[in-house]
Design a protein around this motif. Structure first.
Motif, PDB file in Angstrom:
ATOM      1  N   GLU A 405      -1.391  21.578  53.414  1.00 12.96           N
ATOM      2  CA  GLU A 405      -0.666  22.394  52.426  1.00 12.96           C
ATOM      3  C   GLU A 405      -0.563  23.835  52.920  1.00 12.96           C
ATOM      4  O   GLU A 405       0.475  24.483  52.765  1.00 12.96           O
ATOM      5  CB  GLU A 405      -1.349  22.318  51.061  1.00 12.96           C
ATOM      6  N   ALA A 406      -1.626  24.314  53.521  1.00 15.10           N
ATOM      7  CA  ALA A 406      -1.592  25.683  54.059  1.00 15.10           C
ATOM      8  C   ALA A 406      -0.598  25.774  55.217  1.00 15.10           C
ATOM      9  O   ALA A 406       0.161  26.748  55.333  1.00 15.10           O
ATOM     10  CB  ALA A 406      -2.991  26.095  54.508  1.00 15.10           C
ATOM     11  N   GLU A 407      -0.603  24.743  56.055  1.00 17.91           N
ATOM     12  CA  GLU A 407       0.328  24.710  57.194  1.00 17.91           C
ATOM     13  C   GLU A 407       1.780  24.702  56.690  1.00 17.91           C
ATOM     14  O   GLU A 407       2.619  25.470  57.157  1.00 17.91           O
ATOM     15  CB  GLU A 407       0.034  23.445  58.011  1.00 17.91           C
ATOM     16  N   LEU A 408       2.033  23.861  55.708  1.00 19.54           N
ATOM     17  CA  LEU A 408       3.374  23.778  55.134  1.00 19.54           C
ATOM     18  C   LEU A 408       3.767  25.121  54.508  1.00 19.54           C
ATOM     19  O   LEU A 408       4.911  25.579  54.647  1.00 19.54           O
ATOM     20  CB  LEU A 408       3.423  22.651  54.089  1.00 19.54           C
ATOM     21  N   GLY A 409       2.816  25.752  53.825  1.00 21.11           N
ATOM     22  CA  GLY A 409       3.095  27.045  53.184  1.00 21.11           C
ATOM     23  C   GLY A 409       3.567  28.073  54.202  1.00 21.11           C
ATOM     24  O   GLY A 409       4.501  28.839  53.959  1.00 21.11           O
ATOM     25  N   LYS A 410       2.945  28.076  55.362  1.00 15.56           N
ATOM     26  CA  LYS A 410       3.341  29.027  56.418  1.00 15.56           C
ATOM     27  C   LYS A 410       4.756  28.730  56.900  1.00 15.56           C
ATOM     28  O   LYS A 410       5.546  29.637  57.173  1.00 15.56           O
ATOM     29  CB  LYS A 410       2.368  28.941  57.597  1.00 15.56           C
ATOM     30  N   TYR A 411       5.047  27.442  57.039  1.00 13.20           N
ATOM     31  CA  TYR A 411       6.390  27.048  57.498  1.00 13.20           C
ATOM     32  C   TYR A 411       7.442  27.474  56.475  1.00 13.20           C
ATOM     33  O   TYR A 411       8.482  28.040  56.830  1.00 13.20           O
ATOM     34  CB  TYR A 411       6.423  25.534  57.717  1.00 13.20           C
ATOM     35  N   LEU A 412       7.158  27.213  55.210  1.00 15.54           N
ATOM     36  CA  LEU A 412       8.135  27.552  54.164  1.00 15.54           C
ATOM     37  C   LEU A 412       8.349  29.065  54.093  1.00 15.54           C
ATOM     38  O   LEU A 412       9.469  29.532  53.861  1.00 15.54           O
ATOM     39  CB  LEU A 412       7.671  26.995  52.817  1.00 15.54           C
ATOM     40  N   GLU A 413       7.285  29.798  54.298  1.00 14.50           N
ATOM     41  CA  GLU A 413       7.419  31.257  54.313  1.00 14.50           C
ATOM     42  C   GLU A 413       8.383  31.696  55.432  1.00 14.50           C
ATOM     43  O   GLU A 413       9.161  32.629  55.276  1.00 14.50           O
ATOM     44  CB  GLU A 413       6.047  31.868  54.608  1.00 14.50           C
TER      45      GLU A 413
END
Ligand code: GLU
Ligand code: MG
Length: 437
Positions: A405-413
């Motif tokens: 989820e943290a990895e995805l959050g960085k990508y979405l940012e």
């Protein structure tokens, strides 16, 4: 086996990385220690307090134990290599991929079956470009099932093959894959843990060998959007107490046992949740698209490459269920654990197997169910599949989900949403994943 001047201890983490230490040979029996909070890391070295990782308790140690009888010749001159196990306070670390696989194997053994696994890798070779980045390996004369210097002008795959032979990896075949600069490496099948260990070490070796030759071997699922993707297909069979392939039933019209059908049903039923563990990067969902022969649909078929679970045509000891959805951006031991677990749930819950794929299944299939459309969807599917999450282990699911989820959050940012960057290999992926995967 030769005398080793040192031992390279490696263990699989949650990011599909081979972590470990070099130890002097005379101390190797003691194993080694690492901070448990390694399991709180993302690729960019940011840490988040993922459940169980004890990051907010001073990053304490876990032990890495090794079986010295399992030390084998490594691919560095005179250096032995071994896969370690992770233990904390006397108990296996629940989210360590190798421990999850051990549990998944034990659950099948309790039912009276020994799972056998065969692993196929696909990967692209990249070469340095003028700016110090990476571009596809130049092999203009290559073609699918190509061999020799036209497919591999600098001998990169050949060198990997040579080293594999020299140190005793059991490769079944090596060939050019569909796209230029893409290769396929197929390992012989074995008991599930032995096969996962072998594949884990092979992957590390192959990247080391290519890198020493100035090339990057990437197992990223879709690093080049103008070419196809790279999968890590997992072939499963089950041997019964008499040593027979339990997927077979000569009396059945298709030659497959009830057990085989249940195992297929389990893998299709839990497909979306499995995706979070078996295709766990945002890049994975650029490969898992229709028309990519990559395990997109919740379907299965007889010798059908557009089916997610492909059953080979032979009916003998080699009869197996090939799950084509996973990719090698996932920790191999976790992937094998996920396949074993989903298959077992099919048996234990007596899930009904749908009919085999009858169409081409390129842009449409006999089912309208398919994998999640992105990492976010896959994580949601895993969160929504309590049966699967409980069966593979909450410790692993909770830690892995927090990290991803943290990895995805960085990508979405960086890119906004998963859908908008679906058709490009973004600078974010290049920086975040490419050096490591
Ligand atoms: N490259 C395809 C994938 O992404 C598979 C091709 C094959 O059948 O080997 O899974
Ligand atoms: Mg292939």
């Amino acid at each position: 086996m030769t005398d080793h001047r040192r031992i390279r201890v490696l263990w699989p983490d949650h990011l599909a990385l081979a972590r470990g230490k070099y130890l002097p040979t005379h101390l190797a029996h003691r194993g080694t220690r690492h901070s448990m909070s390694v399991f709180a890391l993302l690729y960019d070295r940011d840490m988040i307090p993922a459940p169980g990782t004890r990051m907010l308790e001073g990053f304490p140690d876990m032990e890495c134990t090794i079986d010295t009888s399992a030390i084998r010749d490594g691919w560095e001159e005179g250096v032995g290599v071994v896969v370690g196990d992770l233990v904390s306070d006397g108990a296996p670390v629940s989210f360590a991929p190798r421990n999850a696989l051990r549990e998944a194997v034990a659950a099948w053994e309790a039912l009276g079956y020994t799972p056998k696994i065969g692993i196929e890798f696909e990967a692209f070779v990249l070469q340095r470009d003028d700016e110090g980045g990476w571009e596809p390996y130049d092999c203009p004369g290559s073609y699918v099932y190509g061999t020799g210097p036209m497919s591999d002008p600098m001998g990169i795959a050949e060198a990997i093959h040579d080293v594999a032979d020299a140190v005793g990896f059991r490769l079944e075949s090596v060939n050019g894959e569909f796209d230029s600069a893409q290769f396929e490496f197929t390992l012989e099948y074995d008991d599930a843990m032995a096969a996962a260990d072998e594949a884990f070490l092979f992957r590390a070796m192959a990247r080391d060998v290519a890198y020493e030759m100035g090339h990057l071997l990437t197992f990223l699922p879709r690093p080049l959007l103008d070419r196809g993707g790279s999968g890590m297909h997992i072939n499963l069979s089950l041997v019964d107490a008499d040593g027979n392939n339990a997927l077979l039933d000569p009396a059945a019209a298709d030659g497959l046992s009830d057990l085989a059908h249940r195992c297929i049903a389990g893998q299709l039923h839990h497909l979306s949740a499995m995706g979070a563990l078996c295709a766990p990067t945002v890049n994975s969902y650029k490969r898992l698209r229709p028309g990519q022969i990559s395990g997109y649909w919740a379907n299965w078929g007889h010798d059908h490459r557009c089916a997610t679970v492909r059953v080979n045509p032979e009916r003998d000891g080699s009869t197996r269920l090939e799950n084509r959805m996973p990719d090698a951006s996932a920790p191999i031991h976790t992937v094998v654990a996920a396949v074993l677990t989903a298959a077992r749930l099919g048996l234990e819950h007596r899930l009904d197997c749908p009919g085999p794929e009858t169409g081409d299944a390129i842009e449409e299939a006999c089912t309208d169910r398919f994998v999640a459309d992105g990492l976010g969807g896959a994580l949601a599917a895993l969160a929504g599949d309590d049966v699967f999450a409980d069966a593979i282990g909450r410790g692993l699911v909770d830690q892995f989900t927090a990290i991803k989820e943290a990895e995805l959050g960085k990508y979405l940012e960086a890119v906004g949403d998963e859908a908008s960057a679906r058709d490009e290999f973004t600078d974010w992926e290049k920086a975040f994943y490419l050096p490591y995967l």
